[in-house]
Every structure is written in structure tokens, then in C-alpha cells.
Design a protein around this motif. Structure first.
Motif, short mmCIF file in Angstrom:
data_model
loop_
_atom_site.label_atom_id
_atom_site.label_comp_id
_atom_site.label_asym_id
_atom_site.label_seq_id
_atom_site.Cartn_x
_atom_site.Cartn_y
_atom_site.Cartn_z
N TYR A 53 -33.95 7.34 16.43
CA TYR A 53 -32.59 8.16 16.53
C TYR A 53 -32.78 9.19 17.46
N GLU A 54 -31.68 9.67 17.83
CA GLU A 54 -31.77 10.81 19.28
C GLU A 54 -31.29 11.96 18.63
N SER A 55 -32.22 13.07 18.81
CA SER A 55 -32.08 14.22 18.77
C SER A 55 -31.47 15.16 20.20
N TYR A 56 -30.53 15.95 20.11
CA TYR A 56 -30.04 16.45 21.21
C TYR A 56 -30.16 18.07 20.91
N ALA A 57 -30.42 18.91 21.97
CA ALA A 57 -30.18 20.32 22.03
C ALA A 57 -30.12 20.80 23.41
N THR A 58 -29.45 21.93 23.58
CA THR A 58 -28.98 22.40 24.94
C THR A 58 -29.48 23.92 25.09
N VAL A 59 -29.96 24.35 26.16
CA VAL A 59 -30.42 25.73 26.50
C VAL A 59 -29.93 26.10 27.74
N MET A 60 -29.74 27.45 27.76
CA MET A 60 -28.99 28.08 29.26
C MET A 60 -30.06 28.98 29.63
N VAL A 61 -30.38 28.51 30.91
CA VAL A 61 -31.40 29.63 31.91
C VAL A 61 -30.58 30.77 32.63
N LYS A 62 -30.97 31.88 32.44
CA LYS A 62 -30.44 32.90 33.24
C LYS A 62 -31.07 32.84 34.63
N ASP A 250 -36.64 9.86 18.08
CA ASP A 250 -37.62 9.53 16.95
C ASP A 250 -37.23 8.68 15.88
N GLU A 251 -38.09 8.12 15.04
CA GLU A 251 -37.61 7.38 13.99
C GLU A 251 -37.17 8.05 12.52
N ILE A 252 -37.49 9.30 12.54
CA ILE A 252 -36.89 10.25 11.61
C ILE A 252 -36.27 11.16 12.12
N PRO A 253 -34.91 11.31 12.06
CA PRO A 253 -33.85 12.35 12.46
C PRO A 253 -34.32 13.80 12.13
N LYS A 254 -34.75 13.82 11.16
CA LYS A 254 -35.19 15.54 10.85
C LYS A 254 -36.46 15.69 11.41
N ILE A 498 -26.03 10.08 14.23
CA ILE A 498 -25.94 9.36 12.82
C ILE A 498 -26.42 8.22 12.52
N LEU A 499 -26.29 7.34 13.66
CA LEU A 499 -26.59 5.85 13.89
C LEU A 499 -27.90 5.73 14.77
N PRO A 500 -28.60 4.86 14.53
CA PRO A 500 -29.83 4.63 15.38
C PRO A 500 -29.40 4.18 16.68
#
Length: 811
Positions: A53-62, A250-254, A498-500
Motif C-alpha cells: 500500500y502507498e502512504s502519502y503526506a505533504t509538507v511545505m517549506v518556507k 508498505d504492506e501495512i497501511p497503518k 484503500i487498494l494495494p
């Protein structure tokens, strides 16, 4: 231009024919391989492959260069504002230092797995990150003894309801102890194991129960970090954007979400800690200076008190006050210049340091030159940037080398500016000192006591000013430290798909089809390429310029035309096609070809079958036909006709018989046969005599058609001799019998060149492929399967008792 078009069309036709001729007969094989490939892909996806599964996050740099800037108020609170670059922050987010902290905080060095459970159709181990009731914490992960590829079984004992109520007073944690290798370990206590000191804690992330046995293995943090960084992707959407997207598989989304969230939290906290460290260094510098000034101020106040008491000084005159004010202003300026000179000395020492790390920078408080302050800030920023790069790269890294060069380039500029600023300060100080000397000269007229008091008061006023300035700056620095914020902002915390995303079903199915299809193509191609015999008409046409005028299908009953004279069949139609191809129309006034020689390259290619069947076909069409067996060595035609013991060509050549005596009738109307006879070796020599011409002339005057069945041209030269007596020569090539090399040399074979009007008949064509009975002769050979369909319709009519139509002989 037309030639190019024809060449292209022929090439496309050859490719299409190759596909149809080689592969289409084996369609059941490809169908089976397709089914097996799809089944294998389905089994791999559902039972073998580990879903990712893919986990996504976004950060903004000043990043100020890309339009993200702080307000003036916030910038004023920062002692040394930092200049951030999004590209550098991407490297920091991918640094081993940050990921090491993540591994240690989430205890990823001690993964727990659920073992293989065949009852649940699971054929590989899966992570028990959210199903294990316990987690393992190491006191010092780097000192653990690794278990390697060996999985250690772990069992969990639970409290009974009664024990829960007595021991824990209803505490919801039901885990009592952990059992490893028949040894029990309590929870929440450091335990000495053979792998190191560890502690077993209840798993706060548990959301489900394990369905299989539990196992764990221990690894050092440095061995876990590279694998996580390999699955981590940190990129910026475009060059103008100051946002950074993080993606982790990762194989575990959490677990993927926890890793990204912890990574972002540590990254943000690192930025805050850096700012607080800077503020702390500045506060320490101010506190030292305040303590020194405070001690000096206390000393001066004591001196004033003593002087007033001892000297009895109460008030000064207006003139003395005026001079005191002027001299006091000059002294304050001189003191300020002295402090600035001292600050310049400290800054020169800082600049001359050989180390390029971001150590404590001297305070620039009181420095009135904004350019110098800006240069010092830039130098400090570059050193901090260089130190940050060294955390993630080596000294020889191009980025680190570039930063070091920039530092070395700034150093002479700063030193030059400091020297110029020192010269300016010292000149101003000399000017002020000169002015103060003038005022002192004027003050000499004032009583000595008053002058001494004024000097003491002047020094006291100077120290008070410095003390007030330092107190103000201390408050500003303390406020900046307490309100320190990160140079980045988390826009989106981690969220998983949600889906692998792996394995990709369509790609897996496509690869399986390509693999098994390739196996089928390889098998068929190898089988076809290793075949050295003629299989297709196209092969004959590519190897020789002699035209192929007919194709004759193989039949189990080689005498079918003789015994089933009225049956309409594929073979009968093919012989009618042969008849038409050589211009035999059946009406005497149109006959142009009368004498037909049938031969082949070697024995066993079906020349006797072709000659007898062609003669029968011509006779059935109402023509008077004679079939002459000229193969004296092996009279196969005579044997088929049952006249091998009768006198024939050999006896005629010996002069023992007349032409009328060697002609025999057959059960087919209008078909006559001349046997080869029972000649000896000298009879074959008589072929070169003129008596054979007499026989051919007699037959030519008596019959409509003469079919001459001669011996093969390769072992003997009889056919070469007989060619002069015929109008056309039918050269027989047999499917899957005649070698390709034999066809290749036809155009250069002198015996073949001597044949008159040679034409090729492709004989004995058989269906090919896995399910041969399902294939008609249309595949690769040029005939529609209409006759087989007609036979099937006839059987259908018989079953349902349709009335039969009168059959007529087709000629």
C-alpha cells in the motif's frame, strides 16, 4: 514505384502467412498456455505476492525564493533568520539520521510476524504490526544480537477474568506474560535475553487478533534504515513549488502512515530545536555581558557614594553641567565604539576559524553597519547548511564541496568589511577623544572636586546605558526562543491508499500471458525451424521459380478415385483443379496438351498416385486416356492396376509384343493401362532406341491423353530421356517428405532443366497442429474447407431424414 508496392504487399503477405501457417494450427496449445498463465498469475496475486500500500503526506517549506516568506514581526523575533531551500530539505527528509530516529521510536528493529496458516490460504508470512498483542522494545538497539533469517516463535499468555479482577482491578490489558523458547518474560520490565536487554510492552496499535502463530526477529537499526529509505520517495511537484510530497510503500497501511507522520514530526522538531539552540547561545552571551556590566555599574555607584560623602559635593554649576553633558555624550559614543570594536574582534576570531561548522556566532548587537550584519548572517547560514549536509552526505559530496567553497569565498569579503569597519570605528573614536580633550581643557576651570564628580557620573551614565541595552536585547531573545516555529508546515498528514498498489493485477496478468505465450511461440518456432522438409507451398515458391499449379491433400485410401468414381470429394475436386491448371478442358478441339510426364525427385513422393488419379479423373470426364508405366525398375503403377504380370513396355522394346498387345483395359470406363512389363537390365537400355518413339506415336494417334509415369530423376536418368516425348512435366513434391535442400537445387539441376515445361504439384498435404481432426486443409494450403462442410451437411440430412437429391458425376 509499383515494384515497391508489390514488394511490400508480398512481404506483408509472407508475414501473415507465416503467422497463419506456423502458429494458428497450434491454437489449442496457446489456449491452454493462456489459461495456465492466467491461473498462475491469479494464484500469485492471491496467495504468494505481498500486497503493498502507498502512504502519502505533504509538507511545505518556507522557501523565500519561491514566494513563502514570514511576516515582519516573526522575522524580527528571530535572532538569525534562516534561508531554507526546498531541494536541501528534500535531502534532509531522506537522511539516515531522521529515519534512524523513526526506527528507534516505532521499534521497527523488532518486527513481529504472523506465520504461514494453510487453513487461511496464506502461503507467506505477514506483518503483525496491528494484530500482535505485544511489541518489543530494546534498551540499546545497536547492541542487539541479530537473529538473522531465523524467525523466533513467540507466545502470549493472557490473564483469566478472575485474575484480571484480582491482580489488575479490571485493567483492560489482558496480556499476562510472553513465552519465548519455553522461558516466560513479564510485561513492562527490562529482561535479559540471549539477544540483549529488551522489554515487552502491550501493542497500542492492535486492532485485530492474529490468525496464525507469531514470530519475531531482531535487527540493528542501521540494517533496517536502508530498506525503509529505499521505499521512501520524496519529491517536489515542480521547480517553482515549495511543497514536498512524501510517498512510502508498505504492506501495512497503518505502519506506513506511522512512519511518515513520525518522520514529519521529527523533521519539524529538528527545525525548532535548531532555532532554540541559536537563541540559547545568544542568551548565554548576553547574560555574560550583563553580569560584567552590572558588576562595573555597582562599583561606580559605590565610588560616587564615597566621593559625595568624603568630598561633600552636592550640586554642580550650570556651566559645569553643560560641559558635563557634552563630554558625557562623547564618552558614551566612545564607549559604544569601544564595544563595537570588541565585537569586531570577536567576529574576526569567528571568521578566521578553520572549522566550517555552525558554532556559536558572536553577537552583532550594536553593529550599525547593516551590510556587515548581513554578511555575518550569510556566513553563519552557509556554515549551518554545510553542517546539515555533512549529516546526510560525506565531505567529498559535490553539494558539501560547493557549500565549503561558498564559505571560503565569503570569508575574505567579511574580513575586508571588518577591517574597514574597524578603521572607521577607530577614526571616530580618535575624533571623539580629541573633542573630549577639548572639553576637559575647559573643565579645568571648574573646581577639582566638581570635575572628579563629573567624571565619575559620566562613567556611571555610560554603564547604565549599556546595561539597559543588554536588558532589552535579553527580553527580545527570550521571546524569540519561546515563540520559535519550524521552517516547514505540514499540509497533509499521512493517508494510505484503500487498494494495494502492488502487485499490479493488469501488469501481472500481462506478464504471465507474455511469458506463457512466449513459451508457446518458442516451442512452435523451434519445432518449425528444426523441420528440414517442405511443409508449405510458400516454401516451394521461395526456393524455386518453377510454378506450383496444384495442391493435393493426403487421403487414407490412395485408390479412392478408382473405387469411388462418383463421389464428390476434396481430392476429386483438387484433381479437377490440376486438370484445369494444365489446360485440359475435356473437349478434343481445344486440346493443346496431350502427353503428360509425371516424375519426382526421389522415390516415395506420390508420383504413381498422382499419375493414376490424374488419368482416372481425365477418364471420368469422358476422355480416352492411357496410363503408361515407364518405371521398369519399380513398376508401382502396374501393381496398383493388377497388371504387373502382363506384358508391357519392356516386351515391346524387346520386339516381342505389338502396341495393341500391351494395352489393357480397367474397370474405369475410357481408362487404359500399359504396364512396365517384366524387362531385364538390357530392356532398360532399349529405352534409348527408336522403338519407344513408335509406341508413343501409336498411343498419340489412338488416345486423347497419354499419362507417362516415369522413375524419379535423382537416382536414374530415365525421366530425362522421356521428357522429349511429353508436352508437359508434372514434378511431384510431397508435404513433410521432400527435403528443402532438394527443392533449393532444382533450378541448378541439369536433369531438372532438361524436363519439358516443368510444373510442380504439391502432394500429400496433411493438417497440422495439436487437434488435427479439427483442422481442414484451408490452413496454410489455400483451399476452403467447403467439401468437409458439405459432407457434414449430408450427415445432418441423414440424421433428420431429409430427402436425398440425385447425385451427378461432376466433371
Amino acid at each position: 514505384m509499383q515494384t515497391n508496392i508489390n514488394s511490400k504487399s508480398k512481404s506483408e503477405k509472407n508475414i501473415g502467412s507465416l503467422i497463419i501457417n506456423w502458429y494458428l494450427p497450434y491454437w489449442p496449445l496457446f489456449l491452454i498456455l493462456t489459461v495456465v498463465g492466467l491461473a498462475a498469475a491469479w494464484a500469485y496475486i492471491n496467495f504468494v505476492a505481498v500486497k503493498q500500500y502507498e502512504s502519502y503526506a505533504t509538507v511545505m517549506v518556507k522557501d523565500n525564493k519561491k514566494g513563502v516568506d514570514e511576516s515582519g514581526a516573526m522575522e524580527a523575533l528571530q535572532v538569525y533568520p534562516m534561508q531554507n531551500i526546498a531541494e536541501n530539505e528534500i535531502e534532509v527528509l531522506q537522511s539516515k539520521t531522521l529515519m534512524t530516529d523513526v526506527v528507534n521510536q516505532l521499534h521497527l528493529y523488532a518486527p513481529i510476524y504472523e506465520g504461514i496458516d494453510f487453513s487461511q490460504w496464506k502461503f507467506n508470512e505477514t506483518s503483525a504490526y496491528i494484530s500482535s498483542p505485544v511489541s518489543i522494545v530494546a534498551r540499546n538497539p545497536d547492541e542487539l544480537t541479530e537473529t538473522g533469517d531465523t524467525d523466533i516463535a513467540i507466545a502470549v499468555n493472557y490473564y483469566s477474568p478472575k485474575e484480571m479482577q484480582v491482580a489488575h482491578n479490571g485493567y483492560k490489558d489482558k496480556v499476562k506474560e510472553v513465552v519465548i523458547e519455553n522461558k516466560k518474560y513479564p510485561l513492562r520490565e527490562w529482561c535479559q535475553t540471549r539477544w540483549g536487554v529488551v522489554k515487552f510492552m502491550p501493542n497500542e496499535r492492535q486492532t485485530s487478533k492474529p490468525v496464525g502463530p507469531l514470530f519475531f526477529n531482531l535487527n540493528k537499526t542501521k540494517d533496517v534504515v536502508p530498506g525503509l529509505l529505499l521505499n521512501l520517495l520524496v519529491v517536489s511537484p515542480n521547480k517553482l513549488s515549495s511543497t514536498i510530497d512524501l510517498t512510502l510503500r508498505d504492506e501495512i497501511p497503518k505502519r506506513g502512515e506511522d512512519i511518515l507522520n513520525r518522520l514529519l514530526t521529527d523533521y519539524t522538531q529538528q527545525s525548532i530545536d535548531e532555532k532554540q539552540d541559536q537563541a540559547t547561545n545568544t542568551l548565554n552571551f548576553i547574560e555574560v555581558r550583563l553580569g560584567k556590566v552590572e558588576r562595573e555599574l555597582d562599583s561606580i555607584e559605590s565610588v560616587v557614594q564615597t566621593f559625595r560623602t568624603d568630598k561633600g559635593v552636592v550640586d554642580l554649576g550650570e556651566q559645569g553641567k553643560m560641559y558635563l553633558d557634552n563630554v558625557g555624550d562623547n564618552d558614551r559614543k566612545i564607549a559604544d565604539l569601544s564595544m563595537q570594536i570588541a565585537a569586531v574582534d570577536e567576529m574576526e576570531n569567528y571568521v578566521n576559524q578553520k572549522s566550517n561548522t555552525g558554532d556559536l556566532i558572536p553577537s552583532t548587537l550594536g553593529i550599525a553597519d547593516p551590510i556587515l550584519s548581513d554578511l555575518m548572517s550569510k556566513l553563519y547560514s552557509k556554515r549551518v547548511e554545510y553542517e546539515s549536509l555533512l549529516k546526510t552526505t560525506t565531505v567529498n559530496n559535490p553539494a558539501a564541496t560547493s557549500a565549503a567553497k561558498e564559505i571560503e569565498a565569503l570569508r575574505p569579503l567579511v574580513l575586508e568589511k571588518l577591517r574597514n569597519y574597524r578603521i572607521s570605528l577607530e577614526a571616530g573614536k580618535r575624533n571623539l577623544a580629541s573633542t573630549s580633550n577639548d572639553y576637559n581643557s575647559m573643565l579645568r576651570t571648574i573646581p577639582q572636586k566638581e570635575r572628579e564628580l563629573m567624571a565619575i557620573s559620566r562613567e556611571q551614565a555610560t554603564k547604565k546605558g549599556i546595561y539597559s541595552f543588554l536588558l532589552e536585547k535579553r527580553e527580545q531573545t527570550a521571546l524569540a526562543s519561546s515563540s520559535a516555529t519550524s521552517d516547514s508546515k505540514i499540509i497533509d498528514f499521512a493517508n494510505s491508499s484503500i487498494l494495494p498498489v502492488s502487485p499490479k493485477k493488469l501488469l501481472t496478468y500481462f506478464m504471465a500471458l507474455a511469458l506463457f505465450g512466449g513459451l508457446g511461440v518458442g516451442f512452435v518456432s523451434l519445432k518449425e525451424m528444426m523441420n528440414k522438409r517442405i511443409l508449405f507451398r510458400s516454401e516451394i515458391e521461395s526456393l524455386t521459380s518453377v510454378p506450383v499449379i496444384a495442391e493435393i491433400s493426403a487421403t487414407k485410401d490412395k485408390e479412392s478415385l478408382l473405387k469411388s468414381t462418383s463421389r464428390v470429394s476434396i481430392v476429386a475436386e483438387q484433381f479437377r483443379h490440376l486438370r484445369a491448371s494444365i489446360g485440359l478442358f475435356g473437349r478434343k478441339k481445344e486440346i493443346k496438351i496431350k502427353r503428360i510426364l509425371v516424375t519426382s525427385s526421389v522415390a516415395g513422393e506420390g508420383k504413381t498416385y498422382i499419375s493414376t488419379s490424374l488419368a482416372t479423373s481425365l477418364a471420368l470426364a469422358g476422355n480416352k486416356v492411357v496410363l503408361v508405366d515407364l518405371d521398369i525398375r519399380k513398376p508401382r503403377t502396374s501393381a496398383i492396376m493388377g497388371i504387373d504380370q502382363q506384358a508391357g513396355v519392356a516386351e515391346f522394346l524387346d520386339g516381342a509384343k505389338t502396341p495393341e498387345e500391351i494395352i489393357s483395359t480397367t474397370e474405369v470406363k475410357n481408362l487404359y493401362v500399359v504396364s512396365a512389363g517384366r524387362g531385364e537390365e538390357h530392356s532398360r537400355e532399349l529405352i534409348l532406341s527408336g522403338r519407344l518413339d513408335i509406341l508413343i506415336d501409336y498411343l498419340n494417334d489412338t488416345f486423347d491423353y497419354i499419362v507417362l509415369d516415369a522413375s524419379p530423376i535423382d537416382p536414374v536418368s530415365d525421366s530425362y530421356t522421356f521428357s522429349g516425348f511429353c508436352d508437359i512435366t508434372l514434378f511431384i513434391i510431397r508435404h513433410n517428405r521432400t527435403p528443402k535442400t532438394m527443392v533449393q537445387i532444382l533450378d541448378n539441376n541439369n536433369k531438372f532443366k532438361a524436363l519439358k515445361n516443368p510444373r510442380i504439384v504439391f502432394n500429400g498435404i496433411r493438417s497440422r497442429g495439436v487437434m488435427k481432426k479439427m483442422y481442414g486443409y484451408s490452413y496454410g494450403y489455400g483451399y476452403e474447407n467447403v467439401y468437409r462442410d458439405r459432407e457434414k451437411r449430408s450427415k445432418f440430412q441423414k440424421i433428420f431424414h431429409f430427402p436425398k437429391k440425385d447425385k451427378k458425376i461432376r466433371v
